[in-house]
Design a protein around this motif. Structure first.
Motif, mmCIF file in Angstrom:
data_model
loop_
_atom_site.group_PDB
_atom_site.id
_atom_site.type_symbol
_atom_site.label_atom_id
_atom_site.label_comp_id
_atom_site.label_asym_id
_atom_site.label_seq_id
_atom_site.Cartn_x
_atom_site.Cartn_y
_atom_site.Cartn_z
ATOM 1 N N ILE A 237 0.816 -1.217 0.000
ATOM 2 C CA ILE A 237 0.000 0.000 0.000
ATOM 3 C C ILE A 237 0.844 1.259 0.000
ATOM 4 O O ILE A 237 0.358 2.334 -0.320
ATOM 5 N N ASP A 238 2.139 1.132 0.348
ATOM 6 C CA ASP A 238 2.957 2.343 0.430
ATOM 7 C C ASP A 238 3.947 2.444 -0.710
ATOM 8 O O ASP A 238 4.875 3.238 -0.669
ATOM 9 N N ARG A 239 3.751 1.644 -1.744
ATOM 10 C CA ARG A 239 4.795 1.545 -2.759
ATOM 11 C C ARG A 239 4.906 2.798 -3.634
ATOM 12 O O ARG A 239 6.010 3.286 -3.874
ATOM 13 N N ASP A 240 3.810 3.303 -4.107
ATOM 14 C CA ASP A 240 3.884 4.402 -5.071
ATOM 15 C C ASP A 240 3.435 5.735 -4.488
ATOM 16 O O ASP A 240 3.008 6.633 -5.207
ATOM 17 N N VAL A 241 3.547 5.828 -3.190
ATOM 18 C CA VAL A 241 3.104 7.022 -2.480
ATOM 19 C C VAL A 241 4.338 7.861 -2.144
ATOM 20 O O VAL A 241 5.375 7.296 -1.830
ATOM 21 N N PRO A 242 4.245 9.195 -2.215
ATOM 22 C CA PRO A 242 5.384 10.001 -1.758
ATOM 23 C C PRO A 242 5.721 9.616 -0.320
ATOM 24 O O PRO A 242 4.822 9.419 0.500
ATOM 25 N N PHE A 243 7.012 9.486 -0.005
ATOM 26 C CA PHE A 243 7.388 8.963 1.306
ATOM 27 C C PHE A 243 6.815 9.805 2.432
ATOM 28 O O PHE A 243 6.473 9.297 3.492
ATOM 29 N N ARG A 244 6.726 11.127 2.185
ATOM 30 C CA ARG A 244 6.140 12.005 3.193
ATOM 31 C C ARG A 244 4.791 11.517 3.697
ATOM 32 O O ARG A 244 4.434 11.717 4.857
ATOM 33 N N ALA A 245 4.022 10.924 2.776
ATOM 34 C CA ALA A 245 2.648 10.543 3.101
ATOM 35 C C ALA A 245 2.551 9.122 3.655
ATOM 36 O O ALA A 245 1.479 8.661 4.022
ATOM 37 N N VAL A 246 3.692 8.433 3.728
ATOM 38 C CA VAL A 246 3.670 7.032 4.150
ATOM 39 C C VAL A 246 3.614 6.952 5.664
ATOM 40 O O VAL A 246 4.262 7.722 6.363
ATOM 41 N N ARG A 247 2.830 5.972 6.147
ATOM 42 C CA ARG A 247 2.720 5.743 7.577
ATOM 43 C C ARG A 247 3.959 4.962 8.048
ATOM 44 O O ARG A 247 4.307 3.940 7.480
ATOM 45 N N THR A 248 4.643 5.510 9.052
ATOM 46 C CA THR A 248 5.809 4.800 9.586
ATOM 47 C C THR A 248 5.700 4.720 11.107
ATOM 48 O O THR A 248 4.865 5.390 11.712
ATOM 49 N N SER A 249 6.553 3.921 11.691
ATOM 50 C CA SER A 249 6.523 3.762 13.157
ATOM 51 C C SER A 249 6.981 5.038 13.850
ATOM 52 O O SER A 249 7.925 5.666 13.429
#
Lengths: 396, 370, 396, 370
Positions: free
Chosen positions: C384-396
């Motif tokens: 689900i996080d593959r083609d999303v700008p990293f800024r918008a990715v959910r991380t720990s």
């Protein structure tokens, strides 16, 4: 755990049930006479939690349990159907007035044969991907498709059917739930032979089968919601059944555990390696019994129990493990089969039939999803097909 | 001893694989297993024509003189295709026993016919097929004026029903000897036992003053038997490894094509991780079976341990892979018409034949001096 | 498996290596003298598969193996670095000319200390979610963030670093790969105590650490690709190491297996239950050795082997199982610890350290994903996080 | 026998749970486990003040006279919080042994102090703590003119270091008897053993003509010991069930919050399915521990079997849950600072104390007459 309701009302109820049973039931653990269920319904004992209009008594759970325990005490069937009669409960909850009038009481009286038309070859774990279609035509639906894993299909009068009614809606939102009349030319039943060699199940082929509008439960596109109601009743009924006495596998007092009996007979109780294996299985069974007892106590206290949902997974492990250990005990004898070799036959049957529990009614894998998500609150996986028109969804 | 190059072996194996693919699909296996003898007669003749029935028969007796490595390789194909018939019992066990005993006259008479597919033999040895399972009265042979006579019984004899001749191990006053008994001999009763694995035929044999011919042995009978049994166990390990691999292939293919929740079930970790674990089982079983074959063909002193290693590892692996495969398939594999249960039945049978995995674990430790 | 190259060239090469070793190496299984690696590089034996310009000989694999086997025959180190030297291979493959000139030969001569700066507290299984940032400032990058699980960080001259260079690109497409100089004020190393009580690893805190532009490998946003190259070299080197002789756990001839030795000493070989448990572990070890041998044969024949990727998973199971069975053997003695109780100490250490294999370098779960996807060809999960700008990715 | 209602029990248990949450977080456990005695003295006094140290002490001796059901419930909290100290060894084992022996004078002297937290006792019984592990020379007691003297040694004595008094089972000419030995007695040597579970203290005790007082017993000593051991095993089962549940809770919480690949790791089946299987272990352990407590408190004839069932199931469950929990956490749990390994260490220790799971499986079969 003292009662919250007046002790007097419970005693009065108990006396009333006993008196009725005394007057009507032939005696402890006797066969039910002809027309018994009708009599139980008539006496308003079948569904005491239900409203009076449906032959109930509006009792709370604690009082209703008294009715059930008195029936159980003399071995009389027919009480507690407000918990255990999947068909009648589902119909009462979601059916049209016309259908309720027609079928609720006959269902309680056991006069209507029923079956489930849920699974399809392409929709097993993922029931919401059914492709059997129900197309509205005037005052009825026309149903086409194939169902599978249907017990009692050959004798059933109605099948509880889920079928797709809207192909442009997302998968969960275009399904209808029906009481499909089974005795019609559009319904063809073919027995399905299982790996055990038995044929308890059927494939059901639906070709322009007709289902009256009034046999639709809920909205034509809310069948998924109705199904959840039905599944909840089914789980509840299964939970009850699992807690009842059961011969052979799964639950038993350890001292006369059939596995130990087999091991004794085969001389395996002298083998320290096998003793450990046997003890592990006997202990798993005992733990499952204890869990079920705790679940029952939880439910009586009105707290929902996470233990209920674990029972099926536990039973699956028990059955597979028991089959494995039985095979260890028998050794080469397990090569054999058939009525001349009953110990081998039992063991091999159990080996195969264990999949009935680990696959049927939701695989162990699906069951672990459910436990992880509903009991432990772990997040779901991304569902890539959830909000997509069903037409566009990838299916088998 | 090995007269075959790696290329030769590959070519024989590939030929057999093609034959099975074309002539013994699982539908044919199902037909054969419903017959009385459990033999696909046409396939048997094709195997003879390819020389494969003579794999354990020396060239001078009309065979191709294959070694354990070739036999193991062929058995991987037998296991993969779930071939039904007395290949293991006749073409491997009986042929190897005759060859190990080395009675020139009998070998010259029987082995060419066995290689040609016209004669099927079965071996009746107390405890051999079902190690540890004593059953009935061990056969005894006595010499009468009219020749040798056998008394006693043997259970769990593999594919004895269709056998034209029987090789029977019986006690004599001089110790254990192997005797040749004609299938139609007087005083021989063959009772078929119904089996869980429908591709397997088992019988209980009763001998009542049954006339027999003693097979001359150029070495100790127990040694000849042990050698033949080692080869049979390696062959069985090959069948198990090959069967397990095929079942995994079938299951992985299904997991790629079966869609639930909008994607192939093989994309779910529950299925993917089971498959990964099973691959480890399959590869380990393959390594074990091939190593045992290699050491046996070299006559290595550590062959015995390797055989027990293979028997234990391959026995467990085949059962685990076939059992998990059904679970991974879900409902479809709970039907009779799906082939998964045929493999499970075979795997459960194989895990009992010639010693269980637990038996061989113990044997392995002993072979290691532990 | 006969050779495809002229037999003569192989013999000539073998003679040449032998002559060189005879002239330079002090003798079978002796210590390497000071400056040995430099001499091996000088003699063009360190990286014979490499081009001549980098002190190689452009040899094919078959010939290069001859060099390695002759070095191995006398116990001389330093050959085969074109397969095993992760750092030099990665640098040669993807480094700038300036960096290669500066470091390739020193790396081969063992003169440069190195460490890995991949994992972060929030990026373990999912390395592509690193949040350490490398921001370009003129002719260098400024690096801020935290790394973890770094061996040899305190003594390293350089760390192979992945850091985010573009926060608007999808997670795999905004990462740079650097040789970060470690001896600078912006790099703080703190030892990390493991559950075993040891401290083999470190946390590395990066605060405005400076990395010259020339120390970037590949494009500033193609670090994920460079990392794949590096990981491939690492796997290959680890595979080689795993196939070498190894004391104690994992691989051994069964007859002198240390588990059996322990069991003998503890009198456990008399116990039939323990014998089965012991045999299972010894057999798993032996199977792993056989698999490794097959993998090696496959690779020699030029066919890629699915067996390689199974080794780590197999080893994880072996280590956990061996720890479990050792505990069964020791019984209450396993309560103890410390140098006074070496058998217990070993067993408890193994129990904990087994996680080094089942978690470190990719958990068993990730390993099963890799085997399932790369070896068996099973489809990936939806990312689900593959083609999303990293800024918008959910991380720990 | 049970003087407590279900509500009373819940209230005591809740009080203890609150106390542990406030006063014994894992940081405090880490501090306590690094001390010489392994006791959090403040917490010990708080437990005394709550009456909890007198849980196994009758009211007439200053205790609260709790039954096995209450003790099991409290131990679930002890296990959950991984409380460090001699609760099991002193407040349960020693108190129960004294109460079972029933020496009025000694009980009246010791039990009130134990309930008040001012006296810590340890029990030294050959083979009790580490069933099946014979070690050293079993203690023998002889009566001299000056009183009883003990010779011999006992290993694996739990929390003996900090004990003010020891209850020592020793052979006499009349059979096994329990003796009271002062912690500072002449001829008593206590050697601490370094332990893998840092929250556990174990010692080897040597007695060299150690003066002792014989404790009068109103029943057979072996019976009194067996009764006390049953209670200890139920208590330990409670600790295991409670510890396992807490570890699962911690792990599930982590799986909900730890993000990898853009989503919580608990959304992956690999983690989710492990958690589901562990829940089954936790619930089964809980059921087993509570059932054993219930039957023991009722004095049921089937209590023995239930105790062995609980010991075996809870021992295995706690180890499995803690071991899998580390794997599910990944790297973070491989660090010393993460608490997961503390639970694993406790679980491994608990699985050895008072009989291993395998030992109790065998006991269970025997109790079942099988």
């Amino acid at each position: 755990m003292t009662s919250q309701t007046p002790r007097g009302s419970q005693e009065a109820l108990r006396d009333e049930v006993r008196a009725w049973l005394h007057a009507n039931w032939p005696g402890r653990d006797r066969e039910a006479p002809h027309g018994w269920l009708a009599k139980v319904v008539e006496g308003r004992w079948a569904v005491p939690r239900w409203p009076a209009v449906w032959m109930g008594r509006d009792l709370d759970d604690e009082h209703a349990r008294i009715v059930e325990s008195e029936f159980a005490a003399v071995g009389a069937p027919g009480a507690g159907q407000d918990r255990t009669n999947l068909w009648a409960n589902t119909l009462l909850a979601r059916g049209t007035d016309a259908l309720k009038e027609k079928l609720v009481l006959p269902l309680l009286r056991g006069e209507v044969g029923m079956c489930l038309l849920y699974s399809e070859p392409g929709a097993g774990s993922d029931l919401a991907s059914v492709r059997t279609r129900a197309d509205r035509q005037g005052d009825h639906f026309r149903v086409n498709g194939q169902k599978v894993w249907t017990s009692f299909a050959a004798t059933a009068d109605y099948g509880m059917l889920i079928a797709r009614t809207d192909w442009d809606a997302p998968k969960h939102k275009g399904i209808g739930f029906f009481f499909l009349p089974m005795k019609q030319p559009g319904v063809q039943v073919r027995p399905l032979r299982q790996i055990t060699g038995e044929s308890q199940f059927n494939e059901v082929f639906l070709t322009d089968a007709v289902c009256p509008q009034e046999n639709l439960l809920g909205e034509a596109t809310d069948g998924w919601g109705v199904l959840q109601t039905a599944l909840a009743y089914e789980r509840s009924a299964m939970g009850e059944a699992a807690r009842g006495p059961r011969r052979g596998m799964g639950q038993s007092a350890p001292a006369d555990d059939p596995l130990i009996a087999l091991a004794r007979e085969a001389g395996a109780m002298e083998d320290p390696v096998l003793r450990q294996e046997i003890a592990k299985v006997v202990i798993l069974k005992r733990l499952n019994t204890l869990n079920a007892t705790r679940a029952k106590a939880d439910m009586r206290q009105g707290t929902s129990s996470s233990l209920m949902s674990l029972g099926k997974l536990a039973m699956s492990r028990i059955l597979h493990e028991e089959a494995r250990v039985r095979t260890l005990i028998l050794g080469a004898e397990s090569l054999l089969d058939g009525p001349d070799h009953p110990r081998a036959d039992d063991t091999n049957f159990l080996t195969l039939n264990a999949y009935f529990t680990s696959i049927g009614g939701g695989t162990d894998q699906i069951q672990r999803n459910i436990i992880g998500e509903r009991v432990l609150g772990l997040p779901k996986e991304p569902e890539i097909d959830r909000d997509v028109p069903f037409r566009a969804v990838r299916t088998s | 001893m090995p007269t075959f190059s790696a290329e030769d072996r590959t070519s024989v194996r590939d030929g057999v694989a093609r034959l099975f693919a074309e002539r013994s699909p699982l539908s044919s296996v199902r037909s054969a297993m419903e017959t009385a003898t459990g033999i696909d007669a046409d396939l048997w003749q094709e195997l003879a024509a390819m020389g494969v029935l003579g794999v354990a028969v020396p060239e001078r007796f009309g065979g191709i003189g294959g070694d354990a490595v070739l036999i193991e390789a062929l058995m991987e194909e037998v296991g993969a295709a779930l071939v039904c018939g007395p290949f293991l019992s006749s073409a491997v066990f009986a042929a190897a026993l005759l060859e190990n005993l080395g009675d020139a006259e009998i070998s010259a008479k029987l082995l060419p016919q066995m290689a040609a597919g016209s004669l099927i033999a079965a071996v009746a040895v107390q405890d051999a097929a079902a190690a540890g399972t004593q059953s009935g009265v061990a056969p005894k042979a006595r010499q009468k004026a009219s020749g040798w006579r056998i008394e006693g019984e043997v259970a769990y004899v593999i594919h004895a029903d269709a056998a034209h001749i029987l090789l029977v191990a019986a006690e004599t006053s001089e110790g254990l000897r192997v005797f040749l008994v004609e299938g139609n001999a007087h005083g021989l009763a063959r009772s078929p036992l119904s089996t869980f694995d429908k591709t397997l035929r088992l019988s209980r044999l009763r001998f009542d003053a049954t006339p027999a011919r003693r097979i001359e042995a150029r070495r100790e009978t127990t040694e000849a038997l042990a050698n033949a049994l080692d080869l049979v166990r390696v062959a069985l390990a090959g069948e198990q490894a090959g069967g397990a691999r095929r079942v995994l292939d079938i299951t992985v293919d299904y997991a790629k094509s079966r869609i639930q929740f909008g994607r192939p079930i093989g994309s779910f970790q529950a299925i993917k991780h089971m498959a990964a674990d099973l691959l480890l089982e399959v590869e380990s079983a393959t390594s074990a079976a091939r190593e045992a074959a290699r050491l046996l063909s070299m006559g290595s002193a550590s062959a015995g341990a390797a055989v027990s290693l293979a028997a234990s590892a391959c026995g467990d692996a085949f059962v685990k892979v076939t059992a998990d495969a059904i679970q991974m398939h879900g409902g479809i594999a709970f039907t009779w018409d799906h082939d998964a249960h045929l493999y499970l039945r075979r795997a459960r049978a194989d895990a009992q034949l010639f010693g269980t995995p637990a038996f061989h674990r113990e044997q392995y430790l002993r072979a290691m001096g532990a």
